[in-house]
Design a protein around this motif. Structure first.
Motif, short mmCIF file in Angstrom:
data_model
loop_
_atom_site.label_atom_id
_atom_site.label_comp_id
_atom_site.label_asym_id
_atom_site.label_seq_id
_atom_site.Cartn_x
_atom_site.Cartn_y
_atom_site.Cartn_z
N ASP A 74 0.81 -1.22 0.00
CA ASP A 74 0.00 0.00 0.00
C ASP A 74 0.84 1.27 0.00
O ASP A 74 0.34 2.34 -0.33
CB ASP A 74 -0.94 0.03 1.21
N TYR A 75 2.10 1.16 0.39
CA TYR A 75 2.97 2.33 0.49
C TYR A 75 3.93 2.46 -0.69
O TYR A 75 4.57 3.50 -0.85
CB TYR A 75 3.78 2.27 1.79
N GLN A 76 4.06 1.43 -1.50
CA GLN A 76 5.11 1.40 -2.52
C GLN A 76 4.95 2.43 -3.64
O GLN A 76 5.94 2.94 -4.14
CB GLN A 76 5.25 -0.01 -3.10
N GLU A 77 3.73 2.75 -4.02
CA GLU A 77 3.55 3.71 -5.11
C GLU A 77 4.07 5.10 -4.72
O GLU A 77 4.80 5.74 -5.47
CB GLU A 77 2.08 3.80 -5.52
N ASP A 78 3.69 5.57 -3.54
CA ASP A 78 4.10 6.91 -3.10
C ASP A 78 5.48 6.93 -2.45
O ASP A 78 6.14 7.96 -2.44
CB ASP A 78 3.09 7.48 -2.11
N TYR A 79 5.90 5.79 -1.88
CA TYR A 79 7.18 5.72 -1.16
C TYR A 79 7.95 4.47 -1.56
O TYR A 79 8.11 3.54 -0.77
CB TYR A 79 6.92 5.74 0.36
N PRO A 80 8.46 4.43 -2.80
CA PRO A 80 9.21 3.26 -3.23
C PRO A 80 10.43 3.08 -2.33
O PRO A 80 11.08 4.04 -1.95
CB PRO A 80 9.63 3.58 -4.66
N GLY A 81 10.69 1.85 -1.98
CA GLY A 81 11.84 1.56 -1.11
C GLY A 81 11.50 1.56 0.37
O GLY A 81 12.32 1.18 1.19
N LEU A 82 10.29 1.97 0.73
CA LEU A 82 9.91 1.96 2.13
C LEU A 82 9.88 0.53 2.64
O LEU A 82 9.38 -0.38 1.97
CB LEU A 82 8.52 2.59 2.30
N CYS A 83 10.44 0.32 3.82
CA CYS A 83 10.31 -0.98 4.47
C CYS A 83 10.27 -0.79 5.98
O CYS A 83 10.90 0.10 6.53
CB CYS A 83 11.43 -1.93 4.05
N PHE A 84 9.48 -1.61 6.61
CA PHE A 84 9.36 -1.58 8.06
C PHE A 84 10.36 -2.61 8.61
O PHE A 84 10.34 -3.77 8.22
CB PHE A 84 7.93 -1.92 8.48
#
Length: 127
Positions: A74-84
């Motif tokens: 759900d976060y990849q389109e706006d924040y590519p590379g985001l990981c928890f």
């Protein structure tokens, strides 16, 4: 104060351009529904995020994590590379974790102690 609107999925969130650091999490009635886009925007390219679930947000006790709250895709389109990267529930009073709350969070590492208050974990919450 200028108001800006940003979409996350099908929800629209109001954003301000105040210089105060925004809360990391969106919360409705004690249920964390996801990451705050304002907060994510302050991180620049440093998108390895440890999830430290607080006991309260704005004076309201955090009692749950909503369905799909931290679904990686759900976060990849706006924040590519985001990981928890980590999950810390030790200071929270969470009683429920919704279905697919951490779905696809393959970068979560280490030991996660679940609070004794936890009574319900939704299907595929950590899949």
């Amino acid at each position: 104060m200028q108001i800006i609107y940003k979409m996350k999925g099908e929800k629209m969130y109001e954003r301000s351009n105040d210089s105060e650091q925004p809360d990391a999490y969106l919360c409705e009635n004690g249920i964390i529904t996801g990451m705050n886009p304002d907060y994510l925007d302050t991180l620049g390219e440093n998108l390895e995020i440890p999830l430290n679930i607080p006991a309260s947000i704005d004076g309201v006790t955090v009692t749950g994590i909503a369905e799909g709250a931290f679904m990686q895709e759900d976060y990849q389109e706006d924040y590519p590379g985001l990981c928890f990267t980590k999950l810390n529930l030790s200071s929270s009073s969470v009683t429920s974790i919704g279905k697919r709350a951490f779905y696809g969070c393959s970068s979560l590492t280490g030991v996660c102690s679940l609070p004794s208050s936890l009574s319900e974990i939704g299907e595929e919450a950590f899949y």
